[in-house]
Design an enzyme around this catalytic site. Structure first.
Site, PDB file in Angstrom:
ATOM      1  N   VAL A  14       0.834  -1.216   0.000  1.00  0.00           N
ATOM      2  CA  VAL A  14       0.000   0.000   0.000  1.00  0.00           C
ATOM      3  C   VAL A  14       0.869   1.266   0.000  1.00  0.00           C
ATOM      4  O   VAL A  14       0.584   2.230  -0.731  1.00  0.00           O
ATOM      5  CB  VAL A  14      -0.977  -0.001   1.199  1.00  0.00           C
ATOM      6  CG1 VAL A  14      -1.897   1.214   1.132  1.00  0.00           C
ATOM      7  CG2 VAL A  14      -1.809  -1.279   1.213  1.00  0.00           C
ATOM      8  N   ARG A  45      11.939  -0.711   7.196  1.00  0.00           N
ATOM      9  CA  ARG A  45      13.028  -1.457   7.845  1.00  0.00           C
ATOM     10  C   ARG A  45      14.208  -1.581   6.887  1.00  0.00           C
ATOM     11  O   ARG A  45      15.352  -1.417   7.277  1.00  0.00           O
ATOM     12  CB  ARG A  45      12.533  -2.844   8.265  1.00  0.00           C
ATOM     13  CG  ARG A  45      11.574  -2.785   9.436  1.00  0.00           C
ATOM     14  CD  ARG A  45      11.035  -4.128   9.789  1.00  0.00           C
ATOM     15  NE  ARG A  45      10.291  -4.729   8.687  1.00  0.00           N
ATOM     16  CZ  ARG A  45       9.430  -5.741   8.803  1.00  0.00           C
ATOM     17  NH1 ARG A  45       9.233  -6.276   9.981  1.00  0.00           N
ATOM     18  NH2 ARG A  45       8.795  -6.222   7.765  1.00  0.00           N
ATOM     19  N   LYS A 105      -7.044  -1.397   9.458  1.00  0.00           N
ATOM     20  CA  LYS A 105      -8.329  -1.726  10.092  1.00  0.00           C
ATOM     21  C   LYS A 105      -8.147  -2.479  11.396  1.00  0.00           C
ATOM     22  O   LYS A 105      -8.963  -2.348  12.311  1.00  0.00           O
ATOM     23  CB  LYS A 105      -9.246  -2.498   9.138  1.00  0.00           C
ATOM     24  CG  LYS A 105      -8.635  -3.742   8.524  1.00  0.00           C
ATOM     25  CD  LYS A 105      -7.893  -3.413   7.256  1.00  0.00           C
ATOM     26  CE  LYS A 105      -7.063  -4.579   6.791  1.00  0.00           C
ATOM     27  NZ  LYS A 105      -6.839  -4.626   5.381  1.00  0.00           N
ATOM     28  N   GLU A 129     -10.192   5.764   4.917  1.00  0.00           N
ATOM     29  CA  GLU A 129     -10.958   5.207   3.791  1.00  0.00           C
ATOM     30  C   GLU A 129     -10.395   3.858   3.323  1.00  0.00           C
ATOM     31  O   GLU A 129     -11.147   2.945   2.963  1.00  0.00           O
ATOM     32  CB  GLU A 129     -10.936   6.202   2.616  1.00  0.00           C
ATOM     33  CG  GLU A 129     -11.768   5.794   1.436  1.00  0.00           C
ATOM     34  CD  GLU A 129     -13.257   5.765   1.755  1.00  0.00           C
ATOM     35  OE1 GLU A 129     -13.839   6.822   1.971  1.00  0.00           O
ATOM     36  OE2 GLU A 129     -13.836   4.652   1.782  1.00  0.00           O
ATOM     37  N   ASP A 201     -10.159 -10.236   9.559  1.00  0.00           N
ATOM     38  CA  ASP A 201     -10.018  -8.976   8.811  1.00  0.00           C
ATOM     39  C   ASP A 201     -11.404  -8.433   8.426  1.00  0.00           C
ATOM     40  O   ASP A 201     -11.669  -7.231   8.572  1.00  0.00           O
ATOM     41  CB  ASP A 201      -9.160  -9.221   7.551  1.00  0.00           C
ATOM     42  CG  ASP A 201      -9.054  -7.989   6.689  1.00  0.00           C
ATOM     43  OD1 ASP A 201      -8.320  -7.060   7.066  1.00  0.00           O
ATOM     44  OD2 ASP A 201      -9.736  -7.935   5.641  1.00  0.00           O
ATOM     45  N   LYS A 205     -13.223  -4.813   9.648  1.00  0.00           N
ATOM     46  CA  LYS A 205     -13.868  -3.825   8.775  1.00  0.00           C
ATOM     47  C   LYS A 205     -15.343  -3.665   9.137  1.00  0.00           C
ATOM     48  O   LYS A 205     -15.872  -2.548   9.162  1.00  0.00           O
ATOM     49  CB  LYS A 205     -13.728  -4.272   7.314  1.00  0.00           C
ATOM     50  CG  LYS A 205     -12.270  -4.295   6.840  1.00  0.00           C
ATOM     51  CD  LYS A 205     -12.144  -5.078   5.544  1.00  0.00           C
ATOM     52  CE  LYS A 205     -10.722  -5.102   5.037  1.00  0.00           C
ATOM     53  NZ  LYS A 205     -10.512  -6.100   3.975  1.00  0.00           N
TER      54      LYS A 205
END
Ligand code: NDP
Ligand code: HSE
Length: 431
Positions: A14, A45, A105, A129, A201, A205
C-alpha cells in the site's frame, strides 16, 4: 501556497502504491487539493529497497517515531500494519498535533475508540478510507452521502483474499492452499493470512462499518466471526445445486433489541449481485430508510486500488487543514458526543435462515425424527434434498428464518441421534 508535508510509515504494497499514485497523478491531485502533496520522509526497515524506489529526494529512516515527531510534517500516513507499534505512532502523531491517515483496520478495530477520542481532544483528523473495502469509497459514502438516512443494515464481501480463494476454488478448481498462495503473491493478504481466512479482517472492517451505520463505538470484540477454513467443498457444491453461492459476508443489522454484528460463510442466491462478485473484488450493500438499497463495488485489495483510497484521504485532509475542527466530518459519521450505546446482540438472538447437512443412515424413520426435532424447536423447513453418500445418505435442509439459539438447541439434539454419522454442517442463508 506551500505543499502539505507527508511522513509515510511503510512502503510495502500500500505504501509503494501510494507513492506511485502521488507521483503519477501529482498535477491532478494538486489541482484537487489546492496545493501540492509532498512526501518528505519515509519509514521502513529495509532502507536500500526504499532508496531504490524513492531516489534521493526523500528522507528515509528506520525510526518511525522520529518521523512522527518531525515538526515539518503535517500528516502522518500509517501503512505499516499491526496494532501495537502502530498505536504508539498514531497516538504520538495526534499528540504532536498531526493529522493521520491509515489503512490499518486491525488498529482501528482494536484501538479506534481510544484513537478517535485522542484525535477529538487534540482537534486533528484521522482518516481511514483504505481500511475498509480497499479502493471503494464506502467510508465517504456512509459518513457523508447517506447522512440523511436511518441505516437499517449493511452487508458485504469485505475481504478480497477470501473472495479470491472462493472464486478460484469454484471457477478454476484450484486448491485452497494454491489460491491463498496466489492471493499472498498478489499482495491481497494480510501479513498474517489467518486474519483473512478466519474472517478476522472482515470483522475488523465490519465493526467500523457498524459504527458508521449506527453511531456506536467500535466493538470488534463482540463480533461473531467464522472464516472459510472449515468450509467443505461438498457444501459449496450442494449449495450450487440448490441455486446458491457461498460467500464470506459481513452483516450488521439494526433490530429492535440491538445490533447484529457477524461474519460467516453465507449461502446467497446464485443470481444475486453479491454472488457474482469475483476475485479480490469487494461489494457492500447499504440499506437506508430513505434511499433504499445502495451498492458499492470495486477492488477490495491491492496496491493501486488501496492507494486510491489513501490519496483520497490525503486530499480531504489537505483541503480541511485550516478548517475549525467542528466544521470537519466526524470520524465515525456521528458527532463524538452523540454516540449511542445500543447493544450488540449475542449470536443466539440473531435471526437467519439456515442450510443444514446431515450424514445419516439411509433407513425409514430418519427423516421423521429429524423433522420432529426441528418442528418442536419451531424451525420451519423450506426445502429438503437427499443424496447418496457412500453407504449413507446426505440430507440437506433449507430452513425458513429462525433464531440461532433455537437452531443450536435443535442441532445438539439431532447430533446425538444414533443414525447421524458425522458432525452436522450449518451455514446461514441470506436472501
Ligand atoms: P506490507 O507488508 O506490504 O508493507 C509493510 C511496510 O511496513 C513495509 O514497507 C515494511 O518495511 C514497513 N515496516 C514494517 N515494520 C516496520 C517498522 N517497525 N518500522 C518501519 N517500517 C516498517 O503491508 P501492506 O502494504 O500490505 O499493508 C499495510 C497496511 O495496509 C496494513 O495495515 C494492511 O492491513 C492495510 N491494507 C492492506 C491492503 C492490501 O491490499 N495489501 C488493503 C487495505 C489495507 P520493509 O519492507 O522495509 O520491511
Ligand atoms: N487482506 C485484505 C483483504 C486487504 O484481502 O481484503 C484489504 O483490506
Amino acid at each position: 501556497m506551500s505543499s502539505v508535508k507527508i511522513g509515510l510509515l511503510g512502503l510495502g504494497v500500500v505504501g509503494g502504491g501510494t507513492w506511485d499514485v502521488l507521483q503519477r497523478n501529482a498535477t491532478e491531485i494538486a489541482r484537487r487539493a489546492g496545493r501540492d502533496i509532498e512526501v518528505v520522509a519515509v519509514a521502513v526497515r529495509d532502507t536500500a529497497k526504499a532508496r531504490a524506489l524513492l531516489g534521493d529526494s526523500v528522507r528515509i529512516s528506520t525510526d518511525a517515531m522520529e518521523i512522527v515527531r518531525d515538526p515539518n510534517i503535517d500528516i502522518v500516513v500509517e501503512l505499516v500494519g499491526g496494532t501495537e507499534l502502530a498505536r504508539e505512532w498514531v497516538l504520538e502523531s495526534i499528540a504532536q498535533g498531526k493529522h493521520v491517515v491509515t489503512a490499518n483496520k486491525a488498529l482501528l478495530a482494536k484501538h479506534g475508540n481510544e484513537i478517535f477520542a485522542a484525535a477529538h481532544e487534540r482537534g486533528v483528523m484521522v482518516a481511514f478510507e483504505a481500511a475498509v473495502a480497499g479502493g471503494i469509497p464506502i467510508i465517504k459514502a456512509m459518513r457523508e452521502g447517506l447522512t440523511a438516512n436511518r441505516i437499517q443494515w449493511v452487508a458485504g464481501i469485505i475481504n478480497g483474499t477470501t473472495n479470491y480463494i472462493l472464486s478460484e476454488m469454484r471457477n478454476r478448481g484450484v486448491s485452497f492452499a494454491e489460491a491463498l498462495a496466489d492471493a499472498q503473491r498478489l499482495g491481497y493478504a494480510e501479513a498474517d493470512p489467518t486474519f483473512d481466512i478466519e474472517g478476522i479482517d472482515a470483522a475488523h472492517k465490519l465493526s467500523l462499518l457498524a459504527s458508521l451505520a449506527f453511531g456506536i463505538p467500535v466493538q470488534f470484540s463482540k463480533a461473531h466471526i467464522e472464516g472459510i477454513t472449515s468450509l467443505a467443498q461438498e457444501d459449496i457444491q450442494h449449495a450450487q445445486r440448490l441455486g446458491y453461492t457461498v460467500k464470506l459476508l459481513g452483516i450488521t443489522r439494526a433490530r429492535p433489541e440491538g445490533i447484529e454484528l457477524r461474519v460467516h460463510p453465507t449461502l446467497i442466491p446464485a443470481d444475486s449481485m453479491l454472488a457474482n462478485v469475483q476475485g479480490a473484488m469487494n461489494a457492500v450493500l447499504v440499506h437506508g430508510d430513505a434511499v433504499g438499497q445502495t451498492v458499492y463495488y470495486g477492488a477490495g485489495a491491492g496496491a493501486l486500488p488501496t492507494a486510491s483510497a489513501v490519496v483520497a484521504d490525503l486530499v480531504d485532509v489537505a483541503r480541511l487543514l485550516n478548517a475549525a475542527p467542528e466544521q470537519r466530518v466526524p470520524y465515525l459519521a456521528f458527532q463524538h458526543d452523540a454516540m449511542a450505546d445500543t447493544p450488540i446482540l449475542p449470536m443466539e438472538e440473531v435471526q437467519s435462515a439456515y442450510y443444514l447437512r446431515l450424514r445419516v443412515d439411509d433407513r425409514p424413520g430418519v427423516l421423521a425424527d429429524v423433522a420432529r426435532i426441528l418442528a418442536s424447536a419451531e424451525i420451519s423447513i423450506g426445502s429438503m434434498i437427499q443424496e447418496p453418500a457412500g453407504d449413507h445418505a446426505d440430507i440437506m435442509f433449507l430452513t425458513h428464518e429462525a433464531r440461532e439459539g433455537a437452531i443450536n438447541g435443535a442441532l445438539s439434539q439431532i447430533q446425538s441421534l444414533p443414525f447421524v454419522r458425522s458432525a452436522v454442517t450449518r451455514l446461514r442463508v441470506e436472501a
